[in-house]
Design an enzyme around this catalytic site. Structure first.
Site, PDB file in Angstrom:
ATOM      1  N   GLU A 119      20.635  25.967 -52.671  1.00  0.00           N
ATOM      2  CA  GLU A 119      19.906  24.966 -51.883  1.00  0.00           C
ATOM      3  C   GLU A 119      20.113  25.243 -50.393  1.00  0.00           C
ATOM      4  OE1 GLU A 119      17.594  22.454 -52.125  1.00  0.00           O
ATOM      5  OE2 GLU A 119      17.957  22.432 -49.971  1.00  0.00           O
ATOM      6  N   CYS A 145      12.095  15.066 -51.827  1.00  0.00           N
ATOM      7  CA  CYS A 145      12.012  13.718 -52.398  1.00  0.00           C
ATOM      8  C   CYS A 145      13.121  12.832 -51.834  1.00  0.00           C
ATOM      9  CB  CYS A 145      12.119  13.812 -53.916  1.00  0.00           C
ATOM     10  SG  CYS A 145      12.076  12.221 -54.729  1.00  0.00           S
ATOM     11  N   ALA A 153      18.114  31.541 -50.213  1.00  0.00           N
ATOM     12  CA  ALA A 153      17.961  32.680 -51.129  1.00  0.00           C
ATOM     13  C   ALA A 153      16.680  33.457 -50.834  1.00  0.00           C
ATOM     14  CB  ALA A 153      17.938  32.173 -52.565  1.00  0.00           C
ATOM     15  N   GLY A 166      -5.029  11.633 -41.746  1.00  0.00           N
ATOM     16  CA  GLY A 166      -4.901  11.937 -43.175  1.00  0.00           C
ATOM     17  C   GLY A 166      -4.794  10.669 -44.004  1.00  0.00           C
ATOM     18  N   GLY A 213      -4.518  10.397 -47.312  1.00  0.00           N
ATOM     19  CA  GLY A 213      -3.994  10.627 -48.665  1.00  0.00           C
ATOM     20  C   GLY A 213      -2.849   9.652 -48.930  1.00  0.00           C
ATOM     21  N   HIS A 257       4.486 -12.924 -72.016  1.00  0.00           N
ATOM     22  CA  HIS A 257       3.777 -13.775 -71.061  1.00  0.00           C
ATOM     23  C   HIS A 257       4.779 -14.546 -70.216  1.00  0.00           C
ATOM     24  CE1 HIS A 257       0.696 -16.485 -69.542  1.00  0.00           C
ATOM     25  NE2 HIS A 257       1.474 -17.529 -69.870  1.00  0.00           N
TER      26      HIS A 257
HETATM   27  C1  FAD Z   1       6.618  11.219 -47.255  1.00  0.00           C
HETATM   28  C2  FAD Z   1       6.613  11.635 -48.701  1.00  0.00           C
HETATM   29  C3  FAD Z   1       6.644  10.658 -49.681  1.00  0.00           C
HETATM   30  C4  FAD Z   1       6.659  11.028 -51.028  1.00  0.00           C
HETATM   31  N1  FAD Z   1       6.706  10.043 -51.962  1.00  0.00           N
HETATM   32  C5  FAD Z   1       6.728  10.380 -53.277  1.00  0.00           C
HETATM   33  C6  FAD Z   1       6.847   9.378 -54.273  1.00  0.00           C
HETATM   34  O1  FAD Z   1       6.925   8.191 -53.979  1.00  0.00           O
HETATM   35  N2  FAD Z   1       6.879   9.763 -55.575  1.00  0.00           N
HETATM   36  C7  FAD Z   1       6.787  11.087 -55.934  1.00  0.00           C
HETATM   37  O2  FAD Z   1       6.813  11.379 -57.133  1.00  0.00           O
HETATM   38  N3  FAD Z   1       6.681  12.058 -55.009  1.00  0.00           N
HETATM   39  C8  FAD Z   1       6.654  11.736 -53.686  1.00  0.00           C
HETATM   40  N4  FAD Z   1       6.595  12.733 -52.746  1.00  0.00           N
HETATM   41  C9  FAD Z   1       6.484  14.128 -53.206  1.00  0.00           C
HETATM   42  C10 FAD Z   1       7.842  14.683 -53.658  1.00  0.00           C
HETATM   43  O3  FAD Z   1       8.765  14.571 -52.601  1.00  0.00           O
HETATM   44  C11 FAD Z   1       7.686  16.134 -54.078  1.00  0.00           C
HETATM   45  O4  FAD Z   1       6.629  16.264 -54.990  1.00  0.00           O
HETATM   46  C12 FAD Z   1       8.968  16.643 -54.723  1.00  0.00           C
HETATM   47  O5  FAD Z   1      10.049  16.562 -53.841  1.00  0.00           O
HETATM   48  C13 FAD Z   1       8.776  18.092 -55.202  1.00  0.00           C
HETATM   49  O6  FAD Z   1       9.980  18.581 -55.739  1.00  0.00           O
HETATM   50  P1  FAD Z   1      10.322  20.143 -55.677  1.00  0.00           P
HETATM   51  O7  FAD Z   1      11.646  20.283 -56.319  1.00  0.00           O
HETATM   52  O8  FAD Z   1       9.176  20.919 -56.165  1.00  0.00           O
HETATM   53  O9  FAD Z   1      10.423  20.459 -54.108  1.00  0.00           O
HETATM   54  P2  FAD Z   1      11.390  19.876 -53.003  1.00  0.00           P
HETATM   55  O10 FAD Z   1      11.797  18.504 -53.295  1.00  0.00           O
HETATM   56  O11 FAD Z   1      10.707  20.148 -51.705  1.00  0.00           O
HETATM   57  O12 FAD Z   1      12.698  20.760 -53.118  1.00  0.00           O
HETATM   58  C14 FAD Z   1      12.693  22.108 -52.751  1.00  0.00           C
HETATM   59  C15 FAD Z   1      14.063  22.465 -52.250  1.00  0.00           C
HETATM   60  O13 FAD Z   1      14.146  23.874 -52.101  1.00  0.00           O
HETATM   61  C16 FAD Z   1      14.937  24.162 -50.980  1.00  0.00           C
HETATM   62  N5  FAD Z   1      14.597  25.518 -50.546  1.00  0.00           N
HETATM   63  C17 FAD Z   1      13.435  25.950 -50.020  1.00  0.00           C
HETATM   64  N6  FAD Z   1      13.491  27.273 -49.795  1.00  0.00           N
HETATM   65  C18 FAD Z   1      14.713  27.690 -50.199  1.00  0.00           C
HETATM   66  C19 FAD Z   1      15.358  28.951 -50.243  1.00  0.00           C
HETATM   67  N7  FAD Z   1      14.756  30.067 -49.836  1.00  0.00           N
HETATM   68  N8  FAD Z   1      16.625  29.008 -50.705  1.00  0.00           N
HETATM   69  C20 FAD Z   1      17.261  27.883 -51.134  1.00  0.00           C
HETATM   70  N9  FAD Z   1      16.676  26.671 -51.128  1.00  0.00           N
HETATM   71  C21 FAD Z   1      15.425  26.576 -50.674  1.00  0.00           C
HETATM   72  C22 FAD Z   1      14.576  23.084 -49.987  1.00  0.00           C
HETATM   73  O14 FAD Z   1      15.600  22.901 -49.028  1.00  0.00           O
HETATM   74  C23 FAD Z   1      14.386  21.876 -50.887  1.00  0.00           C
HETATM   75  O15 FAD Z   1      15.554  21.101 -50.974  1.00  0.00           O
HETATM   76  C24 FAD Z   1       6.609  12.398 -51.389  1.00  0.00           C
HETATM   77  C25 FAD Z   1       6.591  13.385 -50.395  1.00  0.00           C
HETATM   78  C26 FAD Z   1       6.600  13.020 -49.071  1.00  0.00           C
HETATM   79  C27 FAD Z   1       6.601  14.092 -48.028  1.00  0.00           C
END
Ligand code: FAD
Length: 478
Positions: free
Chosen positions: A36, A45, A121, A186, A188, A449
């Protein structure tokens, strides 16, 4: 000299798409390295997304509710919303984030065979990677890998997008003070959630969307009702806009745009861009492997395996839908697959999600439009929360439920609800869609209910009565 390690599975990214796979694989005896790059386990998240935004929303919603106290017979000195102590909100946020991240790390450290390494990584070949840590580089040889590096905010190619004071979603959750005015670019889920949060906290908000309506992929009827609610609450919503530039004019940021064929300017203390997110593949060394990717993310097959055999990808880095629970469902499916356990891979048509707007907009399965596009002959069973007992009791008598079902078989393919509390309805909705339940199943299930979940049975029964259906399942299974 560079240190080195060997493992069965290397997992890159400690978010919802990486950590659950690491825990599941290590619990079954695999030697796993989880890398990480950020401040702790939890990903976008925990640190920038789901959790901080919902912590802000909780404060905002309670502040708004304070305005309605007298309607419940609670006579506060004034109906004026209480002033916000933002430092307390930020401290509460930090406490929850730290607690959750530490708990995740402690859980990971309890499992022998799982090593968590904080560093960045980069793949250096189909079976090897290098991890850059504070203490130097570490070479890793792996048998298999999962890439789960998430996504980053989409940058807009417009003049002024890089001005100081122009934020992305990460900047919004890191704000040290509440802005007096905010222009959000945006419409969304992130844009809508943030627009309402800051509006409820007292900020003057303008929401700009390029498409003809906000929340494009959501149910259009519900998105339309929600847009009206935003406007009634004092948020200026402009759809179909083309942004030309952002410029600093004295102490304000001015967005120059065209709308309805005319030029227009919107000034605010802050501008935030929430124009979606793009997969994070920068600096991952994909070019040293056969892994293919495009603007939608890393290409994967039905087992989430990339073009490089043995290397899988999960979560946001594989493209939409981008949700934490979707990333986790994918992670657990890949882990099971690697362990040789039969694993049904998650299907987008079974996904559920909640937009934490006010009221909340929950969705499971297909919209009416998407179902028709998939060639299904569907009808919609509706229910208006205006007549709902629970909604009336909690002053939430606003919103609509829409159950999309196949006209002939009554099989439910989508459930969409706009109502305060919709987030807690989506578990039942997801189950109904996943199991392919029929209107009759939902109508016959005895819902307690007065609860909002009754609305599912009310809508299903009303639709069956309208069809002149007996309430027995058309396939005779009761
Ligand atoms: C403002 C906001 C609100 C949101 N609200 C919601 C919600 O209410 N409910 C919901 O379901 N989703 C929500 N999301 C979306 C959700 O955060 C993501 O879909 C989710 O975090 C995706 O998980 P992931 O593990 O794919 O990626 P991430 O959570 O982004 O995790 C990826 C990790 O990889 C690490 N990383 C990246 N590159 C490297 C590398 N080369 N080496 C080592 N580590 C690395 C990063 O540091 C990060 O910690 C929200 C997003 C945002 C921006």
């Amino acid at each position: 000299m560079t240190d080195s390690r060997q493992c069965d599975v290397l997992i890159i990214g400690g978010g919802p798409g990486g950590t659950p796979a690491a825990l599941a694989l290590a619990a079954k005896g695999k030697r796993v390295i989880l890398v990480e790059a950020g401040q702790g386990l939890g990903g976008t998240c925990l640190f920038e997304g789901c959790i901080p935004s919902k912590i802000f929303r909780e404060t905002a919603a309670r502040r708004r509710a304070a305005r309605e106290m007298s309607a419940y017979g609670l006579m506060a000195k004034s109906d004026a919303p209480p002033p916000v102590d933002w430092n307390t909100v930020l401290a509460r946020k930090e406490k929850i984030l730290t607690m959750r991240s530490q708990a995740a790390l402690a859980k990971a450290r309890q499992i022998p065979g799982l090593e968590v390494i904080f560093g960045r990584a980069r793949l250096t070949g189909p079976r090897q990677a290098v991890i850059e840590t504070e203490d130097g580089a570490l070479q890793v040889q792996f048998a298999k890998a999962i890439i789960s590096t998430g996504s980053v905010p989409r940058a807009l190619p417009i003049e002024g997008a890089d001005l100081p004071g122009v934020l992305d979603s990460q900047g919004l959750v890191g704000l040290k003070e509440i802005p007096r005015s905010l222009t959000l670019i945006g419409g969304g889920p992130i844009g809508v959630e943030m627009a309402q949060i800051f509006s409820m906290l007292g900020t003057q908000v303008t929401l700009l969307e390029a498409a003809p309506r906000i929340l494009g992929p959501a149910d259009p009827v519900l998105a339309g009702l929600l847009q009206k609610r935003l406007e009634d609450d004092g948020i200026t919503v402009l759809t179909g806009v083309g942004i030309e530039a952002i410029r600093q004019v004295e102490d304000e940021l001015v967005v120059f745009l065209h709308h309805d064929g005319k030029g227009r300017e919107v000034a605010a203390q802050r501008v935030a861009i929430a124009a979606g997110r793009v997969p994070n593949v920068e600096g991952l060394g994909l070019e040293t492997t056969a892994i293919a990717h495009d603007a939608h993310g890393i290409k994967v097959n039905g087992h989430l395996e990339t073009d490089e055999p043995g290397i899988f990808a999960t979560g946001d880095v594989t493209g939409p839908p981008m949700f934490a629970h979707w990333a986790t469902a994918q992670a657990l499916a890949v882990a099971a697959h690697m362990l040789g356990m039969p694993a049904p891979f998650p299907k987008p048509e079974h996904n559920s999600a909640v937009i934490f707007s006010s009221p909340e907009l929950g969705m499971a399965g297909l919209t009416e439009e998407a179902a028709r596009a998939a060639g299904l002959d569907v009808a919609v069973a509706e229910y208006d929360y205006k007549v709902d007992a629970r909604a009336q009791i909690s002053l939430g008598g606003f919103g609509r439920l829409r159950i999309v079902h196949e006209r002939a078989s009554h099989r439910i393919v989508g459930i969409h609800a706009l109502v305060e509390g919709a987030s807690e309805l989506m578990g039942e909705a997801a189950l109904a869609v996943r199991l392919g339940l029929r209107l009759e199943d939902v109508a016959q299930a005895i819902h307690p209910h007065p609860t909002l979940t009754e609305s599912f049975a009310f809508a299903a029964r009303a639709a069956l009565m309208q069809k002149g259906a007996s309430g027995a399942r058309p396939d005779g299974k009761n």
